[in-house]
Structures are given as C-alpha cells and as structure tokens.
Design a protein around this motif. Structure first.
Motif, PDB file in Angstrom:
ATOM      1  N   GLN A   1     -11.746  63.918  15.963  1.00 47.97           N
ATOM      2  CA  GLN A   1     -11.076  64.913  16.761  1.00 47.97           C
ATOM      3  C   GLN A   1     -12.078  65.851  17.410  1.00 47.97           C
ATOM      4  OE1 GLN A   1      -8.078  66.896  14.435  1.00 47.97           O
ATOM      5  NE2 GLN A   1      -7.121  64.990  13.822  1.00 47.97           N
ATOM      6  N   ALA A   2     -13.141  66.174  16.702  1.00 49.30           N
ATOM      7  CA  ALA A   2     -14.135  67.096  17.242  1.00 49.30           C
ATOM      8  C   ALA A   2     -14.849  66.489  18.447  1.00 49.30           C
ATOM      9  CB  ALA A   2     -15.139  67.476  16.163  1.00 49.30           C
ATOM     10  N   LYS A   3     -15.160  65.211  18.389  1.00 48.92           N
ATOM     11  CA  LYS A   3     -15.862  64.567  19.502  1.00 48.92           C
ATOM     12  C   LYS A   3     -14.972  64.464  20.734  1.00 48.92           C
ATOM     13  CE  LYS A   3     -19.056  61.998  16.622  1.00 48.92           C
ATOM     14  NZ  LYS A   3     -19.543  60.680  16.218  1.00 48.92           N
ATOM     15  N   LEU A   4     -13.703  64.143  20.536  1.00 52.39           N
ATOM     16  CA  LEU A   4     -12.775  64.083  21.663  1.00 52.39           C
ATOM     17  C   LEU A   4     -12.610  65.460  22.292  1.00 52.39           C
ATOM     18  CD1 LEU A   4     -10.761  62.641  23.466  1.00 52.39           C
ATOM     19  CD2 LEU A   4      -9.035  62.983  21.687  1.00 52.39           C
ATOM     20  N   LEU A   5     -12.483  66.480  21.474  1.00 50.24           N
ATOM     21  CA  LEU A   5     -12.355  67.843  21.985  1.00 50.24           C
ATOM     22  C   LEU A   5     -13.587  68.237  22.793  1.00 50.24           C
ATOM     23  CD1 LEU A   5     -10.789  70.496  22.126  1.00 50.24           C
ATOM     24  CD2 LEU A   5     -11.908  71.159  19.991  1.00 50.24           C
ATOM     25  N   ARG A   6     -14.762  67.879  22.312  1.00 53.10           N
ATOM     26  CA  ARG A   6     -16.001  68.210  23.023  1.00 53.10           C
ATOM     27  C   ARG A   6     -16.034  67.543  24.397  1.00 53.10           C
ATOM     28  NH1 ARG A   6     -19.885  65.871  20.013  1.00 53.10           N
ATOM     29  NH2 ARG A   6     -19.387  67.317  18.354  1.00 53.10           N
ATOM     30  N   VAL A   7     -15.602  66.287  24.476  1.00 53.28           N
ATOM     31  CA  VAL A   7     -15.571  65.589  25.766  1.00 53.28           C
ATOM     32  C   VAL A   7     -14.576  66.263  26.705  1.00 53.28           C
ATOM     33  CG1 VAL A   7     -14.955  63.427  26.910  1.00 53.28           C
ATOM     34  CG2 VAL A   7     -16.329  63.377  24.838  1.00 53.28           C
ATOM     35  N   LEU A   8     -13.419  66.646  26.199  1.00 58.06           N
ATOM     36  CA  LEU A   8     -12.415  67.290  27.040  1.00 58.06           C
ATOM     37  C   LEU A   8     -12.879  68.652  27.540  1.00 58.06           C
ATOM     38  CD1 LEU A   8      -9.156  66.417  25.077  1.00 58.06           C
ATOM     39  CD2 LEU A   8     -10.004  65.375  27.187  1.00 58.06           C
ATOM     40  N   GLU A   9     -13.651  69.364  26.745  1.00 63.73           N
ATOM     41  CA  GLU A   9     -14.114  70.695  27.136  1.00 63.73           C
ATOM     42  C   GLU A   9     -15.324  70.656  28.062  1.00 63.73           C
ATOM     43  OE1 GLU A   9     -14.721  72.638  23.387  1.00 63.73           O
ATOM     44  OE2 GLU A   9     -12.670  73.397  23.355  1.00 63.73           O
ATOM     45  N   THR A  10     -16.253  69.731  27.820  1.00 65.92           N
ATOM     46  CA  THR A  10     -17.507  69.731  28.573  1.00 65.92           C
ATOM     47  C   THR A  10     -17.580  68.654  29.644  1.00 65.92           C
ATOM     48  OG1 THR A  10     -18.615  68.229  27.026  1.00 65.92           O
ATOM     49  CG2 THR A  10     -18.750  70.602  26.559  1.00 65.92           C
ATOM     50  N   ASN A  11     -16.672  67.672  29.606  1.00 67.34           N
ATOM     51  CA  ASN A  11     -16.699  66.524  30.521  1.00 67.34           C
ATOM     52  C   ASN A  11     -17.992  65.731  30.387  1.00 67.34           C
ATOM     53  OD1 ASN A  11     -14.172  67.163  31.515  1.00 67.34           O
ATOM     54  ND2 ASN A  11     -15.001  68.392  33.172  1.00 67.34           N
ATOM     55  N   GLU A  12     -18.572  65.729  29.203  1.00 69.25           N
ATOM     56  CA  GLU A  12     -19.802  64.982  28.941  1.00 69.25           C
ATOM     57  C   GLU A  12     -19.692  64.257  27.605  1.00 69.25           C
ATOM     58  OE1 GLU A  12     -23.032  67.929  31.093  1.00 69.25           O
ATOM     59  OE2 GLU A  12     -22.865  67.941  28.917  1.00 69.25           O
ATOM     60  N   PHE A  13     -20.395  63.121  27.518  1.00 72.13           N
ATOM     61  CA  PHE A  13     -20.463  62.399  26.257  1.00 72.13           C
ATOM     62  C   PHE A  13     -21.777  61.649  26.187  1.00 72.13           C
ATOM     63  CE2 PHE A  13     -19.178  59.052  29.040  1.00 72.13           C
ATOM     64  CZ  PHE A  13     -19.640  57.877  28.470  1.00 72.13           C
ATOM     65  N   ASP A  25     -15.059  62.266  34.478  1.00 72.62           N
ATOM     66  CA  ASP A  25     -13.898  62.968  35.023  1.00 72.62           C
ATOM     67  C   ASP A  25     -12.695  62.113  34.653  1.00 72.62           C
ATOM     68  OD1 ASP A  25     -12.173  64.615  36.375  1.00 72.62           O
ATOM     69  OD2 ASP A  25     -12.625  63.763  38.339  1.00 72.62           O
ATOM     70  N   VAL A  26     -11.988  62.496  33.609  1.00 69.75           N
ATOM     71  CA  VAL A  26     -10.924  61.656  33.067  1.00 69.75           C
ATOM     72  C   VAL A  26      -9.627  62.434  32.898  1.00 69.75           C
ATOM     73  CG1 VAL A  26     -12.514  60.148  31.825  1.00 69.75           C
ATOM     74  CG2 VAL A  26     -11.589  62.150  30.683  1.00 69.75           C
ATOM     75  N   ARG A  27      -8.546  61.687  32.823  1.00 74.70           N
ATOM     76  CA  ARG A  27      -7.242  62.201  32.418  1.00 74.70           C
ATOM     77  C   ARG A  27      -6.893  61.477  31.131  1.00 74.70           C
ATOM     78  NH1 ARG A  27      -8.576  64.822  36.203  1.00 74.70           N
ATOM     79  NH2 ARG A  27      -7.374  65.398  38.027  1.00 74.70           N
ATOM     80  N   VAL A  28      -6.294  62.167  30.200  1.00 69.93           N
ATOM     81  CA  VAL A  28      -5.983  61.579  28.903  1.00 69.93           C
ATOM     82  C   VAL A  28      -4.472  61.565  28.709  1.00 69.93           C
ATOM     83  CG1 VAL A  28      -6.274  61.821  26.408  1.00 69.93           C
ATOM     84  CG2 VAL A  28      -8.155  62.401  27.937  1.00 69.93           C
ATOM     85  N   VAL A  29      -3.950  60.411  28.319  1.00 67.97           N
ATOM     86  CA  VAL A  29      -2.539  60.274  27.976  1.00 67.97           C
ATOM     87  C   VAL A  29      -2.486  59.947  26.493  1.00 67.97           C
ATOM     88  CG1 VAL A  29      -0.422  58.972  28.358  1.00 67.97           C
ATOM     89  CG2 VAL A  29      -1.959  59.449  30.277  1.00 67.97           C
ATOM     90  N   CYS A  30      -1.743  60.742  25.744  1.00 68.52           N
ATOM     91  CA  CYS A  30      -1.662  60.568  24.295  1.00 68.52           C
ATOM     92  C   CYS A  30      -0.223  60.259  23.896  1.00 68.52           C
ATOM     93  CB  CYS A  30      -2.093  61.839  23.575  1.00 68.52           C
ATOM     94  SG  CYS A  30      -3.731  62.409  24.021  1.00 68.52           S
ATOM     95  N   ALA A  31      -0.084  59.486  22.849  1.00 69.36           N
ATOM     96  CA  ALA A  31       1.239  59.180  22.308  1.00 69.36           C
ATOM     97  C   ALA A  31       1.151  59.186  20.789  1.00 69.36           C
ATOM     98  CB  ALA A  31       1.714  57.822  22.797  1.00 69.36           C
ATOM     99  N   THR A  32       2.228  59.614  20.158  1.00 68.45           N
ATOM    100  CA  THR A  32       2.267  59.637  18.704  1.00 68.45           C
ATOM    101  C   THR A  32       3.708  59.495  18.230  1.00 68.45           C
ATOM    102  OG1 THR A  32       1.692  60.901  16.729  1.00 68.45           O
ATOM    103  CG2 THR A  32       2.402  62.157  18.631  1.00 68.45           C
ATOM    104  N   ASN A  33       3.856  59.052  17.003  1.00 64.93           N
ATOM    105  CA  ASN A  33       5.193  58.974  16.417  1.00 64.93           C
ATOM    106  C   ASN A  33       5.426  60.123  15.436  1.00 64.93           C
ATOM    107  OD1 ASN A  33       3.455  58.137  14.438  1.00 64.93           O
ATOM    108  ND2 ASN A  33       4.721  56.456  13.727  1.00 64.93           N
ATOM    109  N   ARG A  34       4.506  61.073  15.413  1.00 66.80           N
ATOM    110  CA  ARG A  34       4.620  62.240  14.540  1.00 66.80           C
ATOM    111  C   ARG A  34       4.665  63.508  15.379  1.00 66.80           C
ATOM    112  NH1 ARG A  34       0.066  60.979   9.968  1.00 66.80           N
ATOM    113  NH2 ARG A  34       1.007  59.048   9.251  1.00 66.80           N
ATOM    114  N   SER A  35       5.161  64.550  14.788  1.00 65.86           N
ATOM    115  CA  SER A  35       5.128  65.855  15.435  1.00 65.86           C
ATOM    116  C   SER A  35       3.734  66.435  15.248  1.00 65.86           C
ATOM    117  CB  SER A  35       6.171  66.784  14.815  1.00 65.86           C
ATOM    118  OG  SER A  35       5.939  68.109  15.234  1.00 65.86           O
TER     119      SER A  35
END
Length: 67
Positions: A1-13, A25-35
């Motif tokens: 989760q930390a690595k994904l958050l870093r990519v979303l915040e900095t746009n770098e990996f 420069d990405v858009r992320v679509v997420c899906a889950t079966n949990r709240s």
C-alpha cells in the motif's frame, strides 16, 4: 500500500532492481468486495491511500440483484 500511495502522490516509480526513477501519468481503477471504509477503521487499509483512491465511487449491485 505504501508503494502504491507513493506512486500516486509523486507520479514516479523505480523498477525492481532498477536504478533510474521513471515518471508516469496514470489513472487507477480499483475494485473490491469489501468496504474499504470498514477496513480503514479496522486498521487493515491505509487511511491516506483510501482518500487518494476513493474520490469517485460507483456502487454496482451484484448481478443477481440486477436481473
């Protein structure tokens, strides 16, 4: 989760084993079966990541309820 958050915040990996940092420069679509909100309260999902990905929520009922 930390690595994904870093990519979303900095746009770098950095690739696994790589030395150079790459810009994205990405858009992320997420899906889950949990709240995810319940997971945040149970401390099993990061609150800051939740607020990054929960900006636009679509609730799709199960197929059995749509027929």
């Amino acid at each position: 989760q930390a690595k994904l958050l870093r990519v979303l915040e900095t746009n770098e990996f950095r690739r696994v084993g790589g030395e150079a940092t790459r810009r994205v420069d990405v858009r992320v679509v997420c899906a889950t079966n949990r709240s995810l909100w319940d997971c945040v309260h149970a401390n099993t999902f990061r609150k800051d990541l939740y607020y990054r990905i929960a900006c636009f929520t679509i609730h799709a009922p199960p197929l059995r309820e749509r027929l």
